[in-house]
Design a protein around this motif. Structure first.
Motif, PDB file in Angstrom:
ATOM      1  N   VAL A 115      71.533  11.978   4.718  1.00 25.49           N
ATOM      2  CA  VAL A 115      71.844  10.872   5.809  1.00 25.49           C
ATOM      3  C   VAL A 115      72.424   9.594   5.171  1.00 25.49           C
ATOM      4  CG1 VAL A 115      69.939  11.684   6.989  1.00 25.49           C
ATOM      5  CG2 VAL A 115      69.676   9.683   5.435  1.00 25.49           C
ATOM      6  N   CYS A 116      72.772   9.549   4.107  1.00 25.64           N
ATOM      7  CA  CYS A 116      73.419   8.266   3.143  1.00 25.64           C
ATOM      8  C   CYS A 116      74.611   7.860   3.729  1.00 25.64           C
ATOM      9  CB  CYS A 116      73.254   8.499   1.794  1.00 25.64           C
ATOM     10  SG  CYS A 116      73.888   7.114   0.748  1.00 25.64           S
ATOM     11  N   THR A 117      74.859   6.577   4.016  1.00 28.63           N
ATOM     12  CA  THR A 117      76.161   6.273   4.463  1.00 28.63           C
ATOM     13  C   THR A 117      77.154   5.912   3.229  1.00 28.63           C
ATOM     14  OG1 THR A 117      75.155   4.129   4.954  1.00 28.63           O
ATOM     15  CG2 THR A 117      75.427   5.502   6.607  1.00 28.63           C
ATOM     16  N   GLU A 118      76.473   5.517   2.252  1.00 28.58           N
ATOM     17  CA  GLU A 118      77.329   4.896   1.306  1.00 28.58           C
ATOM     18  C   GLU A 118      77.794   6.191   0.141  1.00 28.58           C
ATOM     19  OE1 GLU A 118      78.447   1.748   0.816  1.00 28.58           O
ATOM     20  OE2 GLU A 118      77.428   1.648   2.983  1.00 28.58           O
ATOM     21  N   ALA A 119      76.901   6.912   0.035  1.00 28.22           N
ATOM     22  CA  ALA A 119      77.201   8.189  -0.909  1.00 28.22           C
ATOM     23  C   ALA A 119      76.687   9.430  -0.240  1.00 28.22           C
ATOM     24  CB  ALA A 119      76.731   7.895  -2.166  1.00 28.22           C
ATOM     25  N   VAL A 171      74.895  12.717  -1.663  1.00 27.28           N
ATOM     26  CA  VAL A 171      74.500  12.476  -3.170  1.00 27.28           C
ATOM     27  C   VAL A 171      73.260  11.445  -2.866  1.00 27.28           C
ATOM     28  CG1 VAL A 171      74.812  10.996  -5.408  1.00 27.28           C
ATOM     29  CG2 VAL A 171      76.817  12.355  -4.070  1.00 27.28           C
ATOM     30  N   GLY A 172      73.417  10.419  -2.012  1.00 30.04           N
ATOM     31  CA  GLY A 172      72.153   9.644  -1.656  1.00 30.04           C
ATOM     32  C   GLY A 172      72.356   8.439  -2.668  1.00 30.04           C
ATOM     33  N   CYS A 173      72.371   7.145  -2.259  1.00 30.70           N
ATOM     34  CA  CYS A 173      72.703   6.064  -3.090  1.00 30.70           C
ATOM     35  C   CYS A 173      71.112   5.351  -3.432  1.00 30.70           C
ATOM     36  CB  CYS A 173      73.564   4.844  -2.594  1.00 30.70           C
ATOM     37  SG  CYS A 173      72.690   4.229  -0.981  1.00 30.70           S
ATOM     38  N   GLY A 174      70.027   5.590  -2.432  1.00 26.95           N
ATOM     39  CA  GLY A 174      68.917   5.158  -2.563  1.00 26.95           C
ATOM     40  C   GLY A 174      68.755   3.558  -2.161  1.00 26.95           C
ATOM     41  N   LYS A 175      69.930   2.842  -1.865  1.00 29.03           N
ATOM     42  CA  LYS A 175      69.842   1.456  -1.508  1.00 29.03           C
ATOM     43  C   LYS A 175      70.440   1.115  -0.081  1.00 29.03           C
ATOM     44  CE  LYS A 175      71.047   0.761  -6.412  1.00 29.03           C
ATOM     45  NZ  LYS A 175      72.415   1.055  -7.232  1.00 29.03           N
ATOM     46  N   CYS A 176      71.379   2.146   0.307  1.00 28.78           N
ATOM     47  CA  CYS A 176      72.016   1.670   1.749  1.00 28.78           C
ATOM     48  C   CYS A 176      70.841   1.462   2.799  1.00 28.78           C
ATOM     49  CB  CYS A 176      73.078   2.453   2.083  1.00 28.78           C
ATOM     50  SG  CYS A 176      72.510   4.102   2.436  1.00 28.78           S
ATOM     51  N   ALA A 177      71.073   0.946   3.974  1.00 23.52           N
ATOM     52  CA  ALA A 177      70.107   0.880   4.839  1.00 23.52           C
ATOM     53  C   ALA A 177      69.496   2.220   5.384  1.00 23.52           C
ATOM     54  CB  ALA A 177      70.911   0.456   6.291  1.00 23.52           C
ATOM     55  N   ALA A 178      70.355   3.426   5.368  1.00 23.99           N
ATOM     56  CA  ALA A 178      69.833   4.552   5.931  1.00 23.99           C
ATOM     57  C   ALA A 178      68.892   5.108   4.790  1.00 23.99           C
ATOM     58  CB  ALA A 178      71.049   5.239   5.842  1.00 23.99           C
ATOM     59  N   CYS A 179      69.285   5.145   3.537  1.00 18.94           N
ATOM     60  CA  CYS A 179      68.298   5.406   2.307  1.00 18.94           C
ATOM     61  C   CYS A 179      67.139   4.666   2.505  1.00 18.94           C
ATOM     62  CB  CYS A 179      68.933   5.308   0.910  1.00 18.94           C
ATOM     63  SG  CYS A 179      70.239   6.590   0.753  1.00 18.94           S
ATOM     64  N   THR A 180      67.329   3.260   2.458  1.00 15.91           N
ATOM     65  CA  THR A 180      66.102   2.622   2.833  1.00 15.91           C
ATOM     66  C   THR A 180      64.973   3.000   3.645  1.00 15.91           C
ATOM     67  OG1 THR A 180      67.453   0.819   1.596  1.00 15.91           O
ATOM     68  CG2 THR A 180      65.328   0.205   2.663  1.00 15.91           C
TER      69      THR A 180
HETATM   70 ZN   LIG Z   1      72.381   5.642   0.572  1.00 17.51          ZN
END
Ligand SMILES: [Zn+2]
Length: 341
Positions: free
Chosen positions: A47-51, A54-63
């Motif tokens: 669901v990551c919007t930045e990566a 992969v998943g950035c772990g930091k964007c709003a979606a990951c959070t």
């Molecule tokens: Zn993310």
């Protein structure tokens, strides 16, 4: 995303990299080795919007995935587990919180999956303790696995995959999580303890060995209490209902000061859990070196008796930590209630 699990992580990442993610996954392996963390990382990658992938772990979606409030990621777990983790309160349920994942939980999920994803390209469902699904729930889920709704990815996390229907297992891609290497856990234990008492290599390895490949289990062990762990447990198991003198003597030793009392109660808390596990024939004990004693102790007390002891222990713990109450007296009271009911 998860350390020490190259094999499983490779399988997941290569499917993400190819952007051909199978619609159902089974993450299996012992408790406390990173399965759930990996499942969350997987959901973030989806669901990551930045990566994306992969998943950035930091964007709003990951959070929001990490905070369990992403609208397209659904967590399914037994009610009792929700209470234990502080996600729900006991009062959120009309009956005693269930230890099973029930059919109504699966149906509710299916209703959600029937709709399009709200924000992400995928709808993700994470089944934590998937083997807690009872038979009707598993049968209901089978339909979703056979005819998955569009853009849906199910991740089943389980330490006991043999409790899942073979037809469920066969429809899932599998990621096998092994016990973590002893050395890896020993290093983590040392790192975690840095600020507190110095944990030397020998002690770190002893803790790692006791945890049998589970980082979560290793980190739950208190190094300073470990030295006396065996002694405490063995003394406790020698107590008998009609020897009040022995309870008082043990309360005096374990309750000499507050830290000693708290550490002793921690040891006994883990021990009661082990005895309860021995009662159901589980081998996943923390006090692995006291396996025989756990088996023996499990025949001397009923499952309800163990629950009761655990409750009394909690009360004593709270009394000692909150009210700064005399530790020795609290322990004495606890033993009296344990052995006179
Ligand atoms: Zn993310």
């Amino acid at each position: 995303m998860v350390q020490g699990q190259k094999h499983a992580v490779d399988a997941i990442q290569s499917s993400l990299a190819k952007r051909q993610v199978h619609h159902a996954w089974l993450f299996h392996g012992p408790d406390g080795v990173g399965k759930e963390l990996a499942a969350m990382g997987f959901a973030q990658a989806l669901v990551c919007t930045e990566a994306p992938s992969v998943g950035c772990g930091k964007c709003a979606a990951c959070t929001r995935v990490a905070n369990r409030n992403h609208p397209d990621v659904t967590w399914v777990m037994p009610e009792a587990e929700q209470v234990e983790r502080g996600i729900s309160g006991r009062s959120d349920f009309t009956a005693t919180p269930s230890r099973d994942i029930r059919i109504d939980q699966v149906r509710k999920l299916q209703e959600r999956l029937a709709f399009r994803a709200l924000e992400a390209p995928h709808k993700v469902a994470l089944f934590i303790t998937a083997h807690a699904m009872n038979q009707p729930a598993q049968n209901a889920l089978l339909k979703t696995l056979e005819e998955p709704p569009r853009d849906t990815i199910l991740i089943l996390v389980s330490s006991a995959p043999d409790k899942l229907l073979p037809t469920i297992r066969s429809r899932c891609s599998k990621a096998a999580f092994g016990p973590l290497p002893l050395e890896f856990i020993a290093q983590k234990v040392k790192a975690a303890a840095k600020k507190k008492d110095a944990v030397d290599d020998v002690l770190a390895h002893q803790i790692a060995a006791m945890a049998s490949g589970s980082l979560a289990r290793a980190l739950a062990l208190d190094p300073s209490a470990l030295a006396r762990r065996k002694e405490i447990i063995e003394s406790f198991e020698k107590l008998v209902p009609d020897d009040a003198g022995a309870w008082i003597a043990l309360a005096e030793v374990l309750g000499e000061d507050r830290p000693t009392a708290e550490a002793s109660l921690d040891v006994l808390q883990v021990w009661f859990r082990d005895v309860a596990l021995a009662q159901v024939g589980s081998e996943a004990l923390i006090n692995l070196d006291l396996k025989d004693l756990a088996a023996e102790a499990s025949t001397r007390v009923s499952p309800a008796g163990i629950q009761r002891r655990a409750g009394l222990l909690d009360e004593a713990k709270n009394a000692i930590s909150q009210r700064n109450g005399a530790a020795r007296l609290q322990l004495e009271r606890m033993f009296v209630e344990m052995f006179t009911a």
